[in-house]
Motif scaffolding. Structure first.
Motif, PDB file in Angstrom:
ATOM      1  N   VAL A  65       0.874  -1.174   0.000  1.00 33.57           N
ATOM      2  CA  VAL A  65       0.000   0.000   0.000  1.00 33.57           C
ATOM      3  C   VAL A  65       0.912   1.225   0.000  1.00 33.57           C
ATOM      4  O   VAL A  65       1.624   1.482   0.975  1.00 33.57           O
ATOM      5  N   LYS A  67       0.570   4.847  -0.039  1.00 39.18           N
ATOM      6  CA  LYS A  67      -0.395   5.929   0.082  1.00 39.18           C
ATOM      7  C   LYS A  67       0.326   7.257   0.302  1.00 39.18           C
ATOM      8  O   LYS A  67      -0.147   8.294  -0.112  1.00 39.18           O
ATOM      9  N   TYR A  68       1.452   7.186   1.006  1.00 38.18           N
ATOM     10  CA  TYR A  68       2.183   8.396   1.383  1.00 38.18           C
ATOM     11  C   TYR A  68       3.567   8.384   0.765  1.00 38.18           C
ATOM     12  O   TYR A  68       4.165   7.329   0.571  1.00 38.18           O
ATOM     13  N   ARG A  71       7.347   6.474   1.992  1.00 41.12           N
ATOM     14  CA  ARG A  71       7.229   5.263   2.807  1.00 41.12           C
ATOM     15  C   ARG A  71       6.119   4.398   2.251  1.00 41.12           C
ATOM     16  O   ARG A  71       5.087   4.875   1.804  1.00 41.12           O
ATOM     17  N   LEU A  73       3.904   0.742   2.752  1.00 46.82           N
ATOM     18  CA  LEU A  73       3.462  -0.241   3.737  1.00 46.82           C
ATOM     19  C   LEU A  73       3.299  -1.591   3.038  1.00 46.82           C
ATOM     20  O   LEU A  73       2.736  -1.667   1.954  1.00 46.82           O
ATOM     21  N   ILE A 121       7.501  -0.120   5.764  1.00 44.03           N
ATOM     22  CA  ILE A 121       6.723  -0.439   6.965  1.00 44.03           C
ATOM     23  C   ILE A 121       6.119  -1.831   6.797  1.00 44.03           C
ATOM     24  O   ILE A 121       5.347  -2.066   5.873  1.00 44.03           O
ATOM     25  N   ARG A 152      10.437  -0.198   9.436  1.00 42.62           N
ATOM     26  CA  ARG A 152       9.475   0.019  10.525  1.00 42.62           C
ATOM     27  C   ARG A 152       8.558  -1.195  10.620  1.00 42.62           C
ATOM     28  O   ARG A 152       8.115  -1.717   9.612  1.00 42.62           O
ATOM     29  N   TYR A 242       2.992   7.808  20.024  1.00 42.89           N
ATOM     30  CA  TYR A 242       3.097   8.344  18.664  1.00 42.89           C
ATOM     31  C   TYR A 242       1.708   8.813  18.213  1.00 42.89           C
ATOM     32  O   TYR A 242       1.431  10.010  18.196  1.00 42.89           O
ATOM     33  N   TYR A 243       0.848   7.890  17.886  1.00 46.80           N
ATOM     34  CA  TYR A 243      -0.503   8.263  17.457  1.00 46.80           C
ATOM     35  C   TYR A 243      -1.554   7.773  18.449  1.00 46.80           C
ATOM     36  O   TYR A 243      -1.410   6.706  19.054  1.00 46.80           O
ATOM     37  N   GLU A 285      -7.422   8.510  10.005  1.00 44.65           N
ATOM     38  CA  GLU A 285      -7.048   7.973   8.699  1.00 44.65           C
ATOM     39  C   GLU A 285      -8.137   8.368   7.713  1.00 44.65           C
ATOM     40  O   GLU A 285      -9.304   8.093   7.933  1.00 44.65           O
ATOM     41  N   LYS A 292      -1.616  11.214   7.230  1.00 47.90           N
ATOM     42  CA  LYS A 292      -2.693  11.051   8.184  1.00 47.90           C
ATOM     43  C   LYS A 292      -3.111  12.419   8.680  1.00 47.90           C
ATOM     44  O   LYS A 292      -2.281  13.291   8.877  1.00 47.90           O
TER      45      LYS A 292
HETATM   46  C1  LIG Z   1      -0.145   5.103   8.641  1.00 47.91           C
HETATM   47  C2  LIG Z   1       0.399   4.726   7.350  1.00 47.91           C
HETATM   48  C3  LIG Z   1       1.729   5.016   7.024  1.00 47.91           C
HETATM   49  C4  LIG Z   1       2.684   5.678   7.977  1.00 47.91           C
HETATM   50  O1  LIG Z   1       2.330   6.985   8.245  1.00 47.91           O
HETATM   51  P1  LIG Z   1       3.230   7.820   9.263  1.00 47.91           P
HETATM   52  O2  LIG Z   1       2.517   9.116   9.409  1.00 47.91           O
HETATM   53  O3  LIG Z   1       4.578   7.929   8.651  1.00 47.91           O
HETATM   54  O4  LIG Z   1       3.278   7.041  10.533  1.00 47.91           O
HETATM   55  C5  LIG Z   1       2.193   4.667   5.776  1.00 47.91           C
HETATM   56  N1  LIG Z   1       1.397   4.078   4.866  1.00 47.91           N
HETATM   57  C6  LIG Z   1       0.105   3.797   5.144  1.00 47.91           C
HETATM   58  C7  LIG Z   1      -0.728   3.155   4.098  1.00 47.91           C
HETATM   59  C8  LIG Z   1      -0.430   4.098   6.396  1.00 47.91           C
HETATM   60  O5  LIG Z   1      -1.705   3.817   6.649  1.00 47.91           O
END
Ligand SMILES: *Cc1c(COP(=O)(O)O)cnc(C)c1O
Ligand code: SF4
Length: 296
Positions: A65, A67-68, A71, A73, A121, A152, A242-243, A285, A292
């Protein structure tokens, strides 16, 4: 009435050691409430659905995934050591997503091909429900991709099954060239007993950075004293908050929801009780955002 089919999809699952941290015979115990299936899970509630965070739409081959930015996942496995009733992954079609035998190789190939990725991650399910060999194989692969700098792991296993942090795992994690961050998942101070503290200490000894993500859950931790105790106990274990996530609006979890105004109010009060470094970020989310959404 419990919906039999729904329960069959996501049966009761709780390790003995975690159950032993519950107050016996107390139906309001904050650990018990997180794992015990309830009739309310069968209710259809407006605004709650199957894929609350849009992950299914974003899932790429290899269980990735992205998304960001920077990084990525990786869904490593569908298995978890515990079944948390509020989990947004309870409806996730793991078997389809992770069916391909070589999904690891596919994930590594995609990460290798995208030099913008600096952090990988491992999520799931729970990546620590994999064997050390399986996990090690993947970490070896990441070690060889020069643009990846950080590893991570998002895991609840260290909290619910601290014996998972054994010599084999510690050696494996000490071995990688990657800076390693482990984000635990504890929602209540009572989850963090001496065994969890020992497991955290071992990980810190090898230089792993430890963070925690929690979910704000009705009756479990929706009080200032509970959130304060959680942050303080985490710190004793060498873990920084953290969150603090607002609940993902997934079918079957509506009875855990704390509304946004209440959550903001709790955060304001909490801020007057704790040093800034023990304050988690209140986050939600959302589908389609660049990060996020941090609310407080
Ligand atoms: C939460 C998440 C992350 C990590 O987000 P951070 O703000 O760096 O902790 C990365 N990818 C996905 C898809 C996520 O849901
Ligand atoms: S351990 Fe994490 S992924 Fe597994 S059921 Fe609990 S919240 Fe969901």
């Amino acid at each position: 009435m419990l919906d039999a089919e729904r329960l069959a999809d996501f049966p009761l699952r709780v390790p003995r050691g975690f159950a032993e941290r519950m107050r016996k015979g107390d139906p309001d115990d904050p650990l018990f409430l997180q794992v015990w299936p309830r009739g309310a899970e069968a209710l259809a509630v407006e605004g709650f659905g199957l894929d609350a965070v849009g992950d299914m739409a974003k899932l790429k081959p290899g269980g990735i995934v992205h998304k960001y930015q920077h990084r990525v996942l990786v869904m490593t496995t569908g298995a978890c050591g515990v079944h948390c009733r509020y989990c947004f992954r309870r409806h996730f079609p793991y078997s389809e997503a992770l069916a391909a035998r070589d999904h690891w190789r596919e994930a590594l190939a995609q990460i290798a091909a995208d030099t913008s990725i600096t952090e990988v991650i491992l999520s799931g399910g729970d990546p620590l429900s994999l064997s050390d060999d399986k996990l090690g194989e993947f970490i070896d692969g990441l070690d060889r991709i020069a643009h990846v700098r950080r590893l991570r792991l998002h895991t609840r296993q260290i909290v619910v099954l601290p014996e998972r942090v054994d010599d084999g795992l510690v050696e494996r994690l000490a071995d990688t060239r990657l800076d390693t961050v482990i984000v635990l998942h504890a929602n209540h101070a009572n989850e963090l007993d001496a065994k969890v503290a020992d497991a955290c200490a071992r990980l810190r000894q090898i230089g792993v950075t430890l963070l925690n993500q929690a979910v704000l859950l009705r009756r479990v931790n929706d009080r200032v004293d509970a959130l304060k105790a959680l942050s303080e106990r985490l710190f004793e274990c060498g873990v920084l908050p953290y969150y603090l996530h607002l609940l993902d609006r997934v079918d079957g979890a509506a009875h855990f929801e704390v509304d946004e105004d209440t959550a903001r109010g709790l955060m304001r009060e909490l801020a007057s009780e704790l040093p800034g470094y023990l304050m988690p970020r209140l986050a939600r989310e959302t589908a389609g955002d660049a990060a996020k959404q941090v609310l407080a």
